[in-house]
Design an enzyme around this catalytic site. Structure first.
Site, PDB file in Angstrom:
ATOM      1  CG  ASP A 536       0.443  -2.216   4.127  1.00 59.18           C
ATOM      2  OD1 ASP A 536       0.996  -3.142   4.737  1.00 59.18           O
ATOM      3  OD2 ASP A 536       0.161  -2.272   2.918  1.00 59.18           O
ATOM      4  CD  GLU A 538       1.159  -2.645  -1.186  1.00 62.77           C
ATOM      5  OE1 GLU A 538       1.785  -3.636  -1.625  1.00 62.77           O
ATOM      6  OE2 GLU A 538       0.125  -2.738  -0.496  1.00 62.77           O
ATOM      7  CG  HIS A 587       2.166  -3.536  -5.528  1.00 59.82           C
ATOM      8  ND1 HIS A 587       2.565  -3.072  -6.764  1.00 59.82           N
ATOM      9  CD2 HIS A 587       3.276  -4.073  -4.959  1.00 59.82           C
ATOM     10  CE1 HIS A 587       3.840  -3.308  -6.935  1.00 59.82           C
ATOM     11  NE2 HIS A 587       4.304  -3.927  -5.863  1.00 59.82           N
ATOM     12  CG  HIS A 677      -3.195  -6.678  -2.311  1.00 58.48           C
ATOM     13  ND1 HIS A 677      -2.359  -7.178  -1.340  1.00 58.48           N
ATOM     14  CD2 HIS A 677      -4.048  -7.686  -2.628  1.00 58.48           C
ATOM     15  CE1 HIS A 677      -2.677  -8.434  -1.090  1.00 58.48           C
ATOM     16  NE2 HIS A 677      -3.705  -8.765  -1.846  1.00 58.48           N
ATOM     17  CG  ASP A 682      -3.467  -3.615   2.298  1.00 58.32           C
ATOM     18  OD1 ASP A 682      -4.612  -3.795   1.847  1.00 58.32           O
ATOM     19  OD2 ASP A 682      -2.460  -4.181   1.837  1.00 58.32           O
TER      20      ASP A 682
END
Length: 685
Positions: A536, A538, A587, A677, A682
């Site tokens: 994942d 951010e 986040h 987040h 995640d």
């Protein structure tokens, strides 16, 4: 969301049916009327057409809504029940049950499914108990072996015949971190891990040659059919490798014992090779220089032995002897100094609890100095990375000098954290001293009664990469020597505590012994046999095409159906631009947190190596992959492996669910959300 055709038909069917019936009635009635009557009937319909159309729409809508509600109540609930039953069939936990909904019959079916699930859970528990009892001995042997591997000070890696790693210990993990091209980003995790190929480090032909030598020795009946070799890694390090076979106990086609894999014991000999080369050059220089000096002195001595040597000539020959003796002394002194440097370089640094070091120092000071010592303050949770023997020597030496020269009667030790380092203080009350005295104590070789060491306190401090100085506390009428020492880097962070599930890292999977070389492509292999990198990202915002950048990448690996929580990738990235307020609220990654972190062109090669030979998995993968694809031109890093998107999979497998967001899927499978987040959190979900 996917449209259900049957629900659409159920909604529209009443209106269509009413229209057909109305048209049929009108045509049938018109056929029985005389022309004059038919004309009057047609005129009547035309004048009331809007009213009839409105009535048809109202009646069709009401009947369609009623039929749609009935469909959802009877058919839709049954479809959702089927999907939940599918989840129940695949579920491994015993507590999962279906929530009854829909018609009475559907609720009854849900109750029956739950009852069957409870019966299955009871049977599973009984079978699991029997399996645990039967496999207890095997599990104990596995745990003993895993514990032994974890505590070994030598790097050990076990592979199957395909070169896939199925066991490694903590020492090997540290070894591969030193071999990594990106130790700060990947920490060696892109090189070593369960299911990874050892050929990312070693040449395949070299390992094949070593295996051939082992087989030849086994065929000759050798008691220890092992072999060893030295090779250079892609990172430029020299490794000495000792290889031994893992025998299956079965015989191969030629009658020899069959090999199921191999054990590799690794030793990084780069530094020792360099030190040996330096020593060889030193010895060569000493021998060559001494040979010429000895020849000159021998010639001078021979001339001095002549009875008729003139005084002027005698003085000249004596000068030659003195010069050569001085030159030899300088060479020997230089050799001794370099030997001390080599001794310092060979000191091992190990993790040690700070309170244990302080307790050992107090005992040694009291034993060596005959003075009482105590603890002033100690952080009980502080771990140090030190050479405890040399550090205790330095503390005892300084304490003995204080007792001998200043008659100090009482000593104390204090240890606490100071930023990224630790402060260790040796405290006393009484006489102060000059800075010249401190410097002389610091740089002189340490002596303990009749024994001496070529090392000084300064050598010990430099070996630890720390600092040492003298301070006075005038308010308390005390003085102390302060040591700045490194803190152990292996302490667990909150993120590590979040992802760990057991007391020992998952560094082994013996089931991979049964894995054989795979020649088929990924598309032709079962999903259960593949390795996955679940990741994942951010970002600074939601628009990669408008310049938003990645600020964090997190990933974990799944091999042989196991989530390898200790083989993970987590890195903050400096985006080179401001983080949007909307993203910050999601986040929580601030500008200060990414300041000074590596840029994406430094992180992507390490992540690409971490994810190689695996299937990528992400939620709404198109979003994350778009950020990666936009960096292909600048970095040359292309992710070509297959991708599974959990968002699309959920919509495909469970089309009747109301939401396919990550939280909804996790709730559906009763998965606890941790670190939501964050990229790693995640990925774990």
């Amino acid at each position: 969301m996917k449209v259900d055709r049957r629900e659409l038909i159920a909604t529209l069917a009443p209106g269509l049916l009413l229209a057909i019936i109305a048209a049929g009635v009108v045509l049938l009635l018109a056929g029985t009327l005389e022309p004059a009557e038919r004309a009057a009937f047609t005129a009547m319909l035309e004048s009331r057409g809007a009213l009839l159309l409105f009535a048809w729409l109202v009646l069709s809508g009401a009947m369609g809504a009623l039929l749609r509600s009935a469909y959802r109540h009877w058919v839709g609930s049954a479809a959702r029940l089927a999907e939940q039953a599918g989840v129940l069939v695949a579920a491994a936990d015993a507590a999962r049950e279906i929530e009854p909904a829909g018609s009475a019959e559907t609720r009854a079916l849900a109750g029956l499914f739950n009852q069957l699930a409870r019966q299955r859970s009871a049977l599973r528990s009984d079978v699991a108990a029997q399996i645990r009892q039967a496999s207890l001995g095997i599990e104990q042997e596995r745990n003993r072996l895993a514990a032994l591997m974890a505590e070994l000070t030598q790097s050990v890696v076990v592979c199957n015949l395909d070169g896939r790693i199925l066991l490694y210990n903590s020492r090997a993990r540290l070894q591969f971190k030193a071999l990594s091209h990106a130790p700060q980003q990947a920490g060696g995790a892109e090189l070593i891990g369960i299911g990874r190929s050892i050929y990312g480090v070693f040449d395949r032909n070299l390992v094949a040659h070593a295996l051939e030598n082992i087989r030849n020795r086994m065929a000759r009946g050798a008691a220890s059919p092992s072999t060893q070799f030295v090779t250079a890694t892609p990172a430029g390090q020299l490794l000495r490798v000792q290889m031994a076979p893992v025998q299956t106990g079965e015989a191969s086609a030629d009658g020899a014992a069959d090999i199921g894999g191999f054990v590799m014991m690794l030793d990084n000999v780069t530094r020792s090779f360099e030190e040996e080369a330096i020593r060889d050059r030193l010895l060569h220089g000493l021998s060559e220089g001494s040979r010429s000096s000895l020849a000159n002195m021998q010639a001078a001595v021979d001339m001095l032995a002549l009875p008729d040597v003139e005084p002027e000539m005698r003085d000249r020959f004596l000068g030659v002897v003195r010069e050569e003796v001085a030159a030899m002394s300088a060479r020997i002194a230089g050799l001794a100094q370099r030997a001390v440097q080599g001794l310092k370089a060979r000191w091992p640094l190990e993790d040690m609890l700070g309170s244990d070091l302080v307790a050992a120092a107090i005992r040694q000071i009291e034993r060596c100095c005959g003075r009482p010592a105590s603890v002033d303050e100690v952080d009980p949770a502080l771990w140090l990375r030190v050479d405890s023997f040399s550090l205790l020597q330095a503390l005892s030496y300084l304490a003995s000098r204080l007792v001998d020269e200043f008659d100090v009667r009482f000593l104390q030790l204090r240890l606490k954290a100071a930023g990224e380092r630790a402060q260790l203080d040796l405290i006393w009350s009484g006489h102060a001293m000059s800075n010249e005295t401190v410097m002389s104590w610091e740089r002189e070789p340490m002596r303990f009664e009749a024994e001496s060491t070529p090392l000084s306190v300064r050598d010990v401090v430099e070996r630890h990469g720390g600092e040492m100085w003298f301070e006075r506390e005038r308010v308390r009428h005390q003085a102390f020597f302060r040591f700045l020492l490194p803190v152990a880097s292996g302490q667990e962070s909150p993120e590590e505590e979040m992802v760990q599930s057991g007391s020992r890292p998952e560094y082994y999977d013996f089931d991979l012994f049964g894995a054989r070389p795979e020649s088929s492509e990924l598309d032709d292999r079962p999903l259960s046999s593949l390795a996955y990198t679940v990741f994942d990202t951010e970002t600074t915002g939601l628009s990669p095409a408008s310049g938003d950048e990645i600020i964090q990448i997190g990933a974990v690996r799944i091999v042989n159906g196991r989530l390898l929580r200790h083989e993970r990738f987590e890195q903050l990235v400096d985006p080179g631009r401001m983080i949007g307020d909307a993203s910050l609220r999601i986040h929580g990654i601030t500008q200060d947190m990414v300041a000074g972190k590596p840029r994406i062109d430094q992180v992507l090669p390490a992540f690409h190596a971490f994810a190689q030979d695996t299937v990528l998995v992400a939620h709404n993968a198109a979003f994350d992959l778009k950020f990666l694809q936009l960096k292909e031109a600048d970095t040359g890093i292309v992710f070509r492996q297959p991708v599974l998107d959990t968002l699309l999979l959920s919509a495909l497998v469970h089309p009747n669910q109301r939401s396919h967001e990550l939280e909804a899927i996790a709730e559906r499978f009763e998965i606890t959300l941790l670190g939501r987040h964050t990229a790693l959190g995640d990925a774990l979900v």
